[in-house]
Design a protein around this motif. Sequence first.
Motif, PDB file in Angstrom:
ATOM      1  N   ILE A  52      -8.578  85.024  40.256  1.00 19.50           N
ATOM      2  CA  ILE A  52      -8.643  83.580  39.781  1.00 19.50           C
ATOM      3  C   ILE A  52      -9.207  83.227  38.677  1.00 19.50           C
ATOM      4  CG2 ILE A  52      -9.453  81.161  40.593  1.00 19.50           C
ATOM      5  CD1 ILE A  52      -8.767  82.305  43.623  1.00 19.50           C
ATOM      6  N   PHE A  53      -8.894  82.412  37.799  1.00 24.61           N
ATOM      7  CA  PHE A  53      -9.579  81.936  36.524  1.00 24.61           C
ATOM      8  C   PHE A  53     -10.026  80.698  36.766  1.00 24.61           C
ATOM      9  CE2 PHE A  53     -10.018  80.297  32.279  1.00 24.61           C
ATOM     10  CZ  PHE A  53     -11.128  81.092  31.769  1.00 24.61           C
ATOM     11  N   PHE A  54     -11.202  80.070  36.632  1.00 26.03           N
ATOM     12  CA  PHE A  54     -11.704  78.991  36.574  1.00 26.03           C
ATOM     13  C   PHE A  54     -12.179  78.349  35.374  1.00 26.03           C
ATOM     14  CE2 PHE A  54     -15.503  76.073  37.165  1.00 26.03           C
ATOM     15  CZ  PHE A  54     -14.817  74.925  37.557  1.00 26.03           C
ATOM     16  N   ASP A  55     -11.953  77.150  34.974  1.00 25.87           N
ATOM     17  CA  ASP A  55     -12.281  76.824  33.632  1.00 25.87           C
ATOM     18  C   ASP A  55     -13.181  75.395  33.866  1.00 25.87           C
ATOM     19  OD1 ASP A  55     -12.453  77.391  30.514  1.00 25.87           O
ATOM     20  OD2 ASP A  55     -11.693  75.153  30.602  1.00 25.87           O
ATOM     21  N   ALA A  56     -14.460  75.461  33.213  1.00 24.71           N
ATOM     22  CA  ALA A  56     -15.379  74.205  33.274  1.00 24.71           C
ATOM     23  C   ALA A  56     -15.827  73.931  31.680  1.00 24.71           C
ATOM     24  CB  ALA A  56     -16.199  74.098  34.480  1.00 24.71           C
ATOM     25  N   ALA A  57     -15.397  74.843  30.914  1.00 22.52           N
ATOM     26  CA  ALA A  57     -15.814  74.688  29.422  1.00 22.52           C
ATOM     27  C   ALA A  57     -15.259  73.515  28.847  1.00 22.52           C
ATOM     28  CB  ALA A  57     -15.520  76.142  28.797  1.00 22.52           C
ATOM     29  N   MET A  58     -15.542  73.590  27.385  1.00 26.60           N
ATOM     30  CA  MET A  58     -15.091  72.439  26.526  1.00 26.60           C
ATOM     31  C   MET A  58     -13.934  72.322  26.763  1.00 26.60           C
ATOM     32  SD  MET A  58     -17.552  72.926  23.171  1.00 26.60           S
ATOM     33  CE  MET A  58     -16.602  71.276  22.271  1.00 26.60           C
ATOM     34  N   THR A  59     -13.442  70.848  26.866  1.00 27.72           N
ATOM     35  CA  THR A  59     -12.137  70.278  26.830  1.00 27.72           C
ATOM     36  C   THR A  59     -11.201  70.790  25.655  1.00 27.72           C
ATOM     37  OG1 THR A  59     -12.758  68.333  28.003  1.00 27.72           O
ATOM     38  CG2 THR A  59     -10.619  68.131  26.946  1.00 27.72           C
ATOM     39  N   SER A  60     -11.759  70.901  24.482  1.00 31.44           N
ATOM     40  CA  SER A  60     -10.853  71.213  23.352  1.00 31.44           C
ATOM     41  C   SER A  60     -10.182  72.580  23.388  1.00 31.44           C
ATOM     42  CB  SER A  60     -11.896  71.165  22.034  1.00 31.44           C
ATOM     43  OG  SER A  60     -12.953  71.981  22.305  1.00 31.44           O
ATOM     44  N   ILE A  62      -4.940  79.748  38.624  1.00 26.78           N
ATOM     45  CA  ILE A  62      -5.705  78.696  37.985  1.00 26.78           C
ATOM     46  C   ILE A  62      -6.320  77.642  38.816  1.00 26.78           C
ATOM     47  CG2 ILE A  62      -5.565  77.057  35.993  1.00 26.78           C
ATOM     48  CD1 ILE A  62      -5.007  79.936  35.245  1.00 26.78           C
ATOM     49  N   TYR A  63      -7.622  77.634  38.483  1.00 30.12           N
ATOM     50  CA  TYR A  63      -8.272  76.281  39.321  1.00 30.12           C
ATOM     51  C   TYR A  63      -9.042  75.752  38.045  1.00 30.12           C
ATOM     52  CZ  TYR A  63     -10.732  73.363  42.284  1.00 30.12           C
ATOM     53  OH  TYR A  63     -11.384  72.382  42.821  1.00 30.12           O
ATOM     54  N   THR A  64      -9.065  74.608  37.758  1.00 30.71           N
ATOM     55  CA  THR A  64      -9.690  74.036  36.310  1.00 30.71           C
ATOM     56  C   THR A  64     -10.110  72.486  36.447  1.00 30.71           C
ATOM     57  OG1 THR A  64      -9.343  73.624  34.067  1.00 30.71           O
ATOM     58  CG2 THR A  64      -7.252  73.276  35.596  1.00 30.71           C
ATOM     59  N   GLU A  65     -11.297  72.095  35.621  1.00 33.28           N
ATOM     60  CA  GLU A  65     -11.507  70.974  35.498  1.00 33.28           C
ATOM     61  C   GLU A  65     -10.839  70.208  34.914  1.00 33.28           C
ATOM     62  OE1 GLU A  65     -13.547  68.631  36.161  1.00 33.28           O
ATOM     63  OE2 GLU A  65     -15.121  69.738  37.538  1.00 33.28           O
ATOM     64  N   VAL A 107      -9.208  69.950  39.636  1.00 38.09           N
ATOM     65  CA  VAL A 107     -10.417  69.595  40.306  1.00 38.09           C
ATOM     66  C   VAL A 107     -10.052  67.866  40.278  1.00 38.09           C
ATOM     67  CG1 VAL A 107     -12.829  69.016  40.290  1.00 38.09           C
ATOM     68  CG2 VAL A 107     -12.119  71.200  39.717  1.00 38.09           C
ATOM     69  N   GLN A 108     -10.033  67.303  41.506  1.00 43.56           N
ATOM     70  CA  GLN A 108      -9.910  65.839  41.828  1.00 43.56           C
ATOM     71  C   GLN A 108     -10.931  65.336  42.966  1.00 43.56           C
ATOM     72  OE1 GLN A 108      -5.911  64.918  42.382  1.00 43.56           O
ATOM     73  NE2 GLN A 108      -5.484  65.460  40.343  1.00 43.56           N
ATOM     74  N   ASP A 109     -12.349  65.796  42.320  1.00 40.09           N
ATOM     75  CA  ASP A 109     -13.337  65.574  43.444  1.00 40.09           C
ATOM     76  C   ASP A 109     -13.709  64.287  44.150  1.00 40.09           C
ATOM     77  OD1 ASP A 109     -15.611  64.293  41.435  1.00 40.09           O
ATOM     78  OD2 ASP A 109     -14.101  65.339  40.294  1.00 40.09           O
ATOM     79  N   LYS A 110     -13.498  63.145  43.496  1.00 36.58           N
ATOM     80  CA  LYS A 110     -13.915  61.952  43.892  1.00 36.58           C
ATOM     81  C   LYS A 110     -12.937  61.491  44.987  1.00 36.58           C
ATOM     82  CE  LYS A 110     -15.695  60.103  39.646  1.00 36.58           C
ATOM     83  NZ  LYS A 110     -15.836  61.324  39.176  1.00 36.58           N
ATOM     84  N   LEU A 111     -11.780  62.284  45.358  1.00 38.05           N
ATOM     85  CA  LEU A 111     -11.118  61.948  46.568  1.00 38.05           C
ATOM     86  C   LEU A 111     -11.758  62.679  47.699  1.00 38.05           C
ATOM     87  CD1 LEU A 111      -7.339  63.159  45.567  1.00 38.05           C
ATOM     88  CD2 LEU A 111      -8.234  60.672  45.789  1.00 38.05           C
ATOM     89  N   PHE A 112     -12.889  63.357  47.780  1.00 35.12           N
ATOM     90  CA  PHE A 112     -13.547  63.837  48.540  1.00 35.12           C
ATOM     91  C   PHE A 112     -14.979  63.342  48.891  1.00 35.12           C
ATOM     92  CE2 PHE A 112     -10.457  66.998  46.879  1.00 35.12           C
ATOM     93  CZ  PHE A 112      -9.522  67.141  48.000  1.00 35.12           C
TER      94      PHE A 112
END
Length: 385
Positions: A87-95, A111-114, A141-146
Amino acid sequence: MTRKTVRIAMNGVTGRMGYRQHLVRSILALREQGGLDLGDGTVLWPEPVLVGRREHALKALAERHGLDEANISTDVDAVLADDSVDIFFDAAMTSGREEVLKKAIAAGKHIYTEKPTATGLDGAIELARLAREKGVKSGVVQDKLFLPGLLKLKRLIDGGFFGRILSVRGEFGYWVFEGDWQEAQRPSWNYRSEDGGGIVVDMFPHWEYVLHELFGRVTSVSALATTHIPTRWDENGKPYDATADDSAYGIFEIEGGIVAQINSSWDVRVNRDELVEFQVDGTEGSAVAGLRNCRVQHRSSTPKPVWNPDLPATYSFRDQWQEVPDNTEFDNGFKVQWELFLKHVYAGADYHWDLLAGARGVQMAELGLASSAEGRRLDVPEISL
């Protein structure tokens, strides 16, 4: 029980969100509880591979949390070429997100990503298409649902508490210091549009999935985005031009006639119980939900206020509302969604917060900025692959 080790490349874990919520409170928390039980005799054991640009920072994180320094890298391409990484997760810069996610998909990684997943809708849809063609699973990630407050709100909606829902009013934000006489709480790139910054890009994807999941598909958007504070100071104490919007005021029409109005600002001092609150009004009752709490006022117990500016109020409006009980234990929302995604990948559990759902958030941000620039209401077309 059979233990299955899952190697997860985590890109951007030296950042605030990647470190606190995803590494410490999600992946390491899963390890602390003994792994993730899939319910079929298998326990997943997440093995994080820390990826970033600053080797010394990655080594410090590994040492702090007792992780093997062999599982750190500043070479994204080498990590993606490693067949042991699932699995590759990304929370780096949006650009840089769209490019690195394309590489990860091509390498066959789940893929799991911000969010946002890309800087434009075309790129976001392309990512969803590539993932589907490659046969890799994806999650956004859709964290606010939780959040406990929104879970309570969802409970009220599902139970028919509101009757016919009429409107939603949201207030989000807080004062982010400029960085001159007090250190800013957010990184400077957030305020540079050329680096993918801006509150519309950051928050409208959140509002899209909150509205979509709780109330229905957003059919139109009208927004005003502005930069209230044009000069800020960076991490080195140097002034810079804030080229990205720091406040946005949006009106969203939702299928079925619901109207949502949400203000988002990094230039507002908080005079509410929580940093984000949503008030939902319906024919049978109303609710105000925040991060953790939710209060209600039913039709049968709604008082009859009388407008009289000549007399002071002798009662508290807030005291006329009732607190919704927890009725359950709430885990960290980021961790809960990680668990759902891992069960989706390794146990075939249902999961619909994928890259296409992420593309809807990018679309909302894109339309919000266009609406502000053009000064008009814009329809939100349905998107599909």
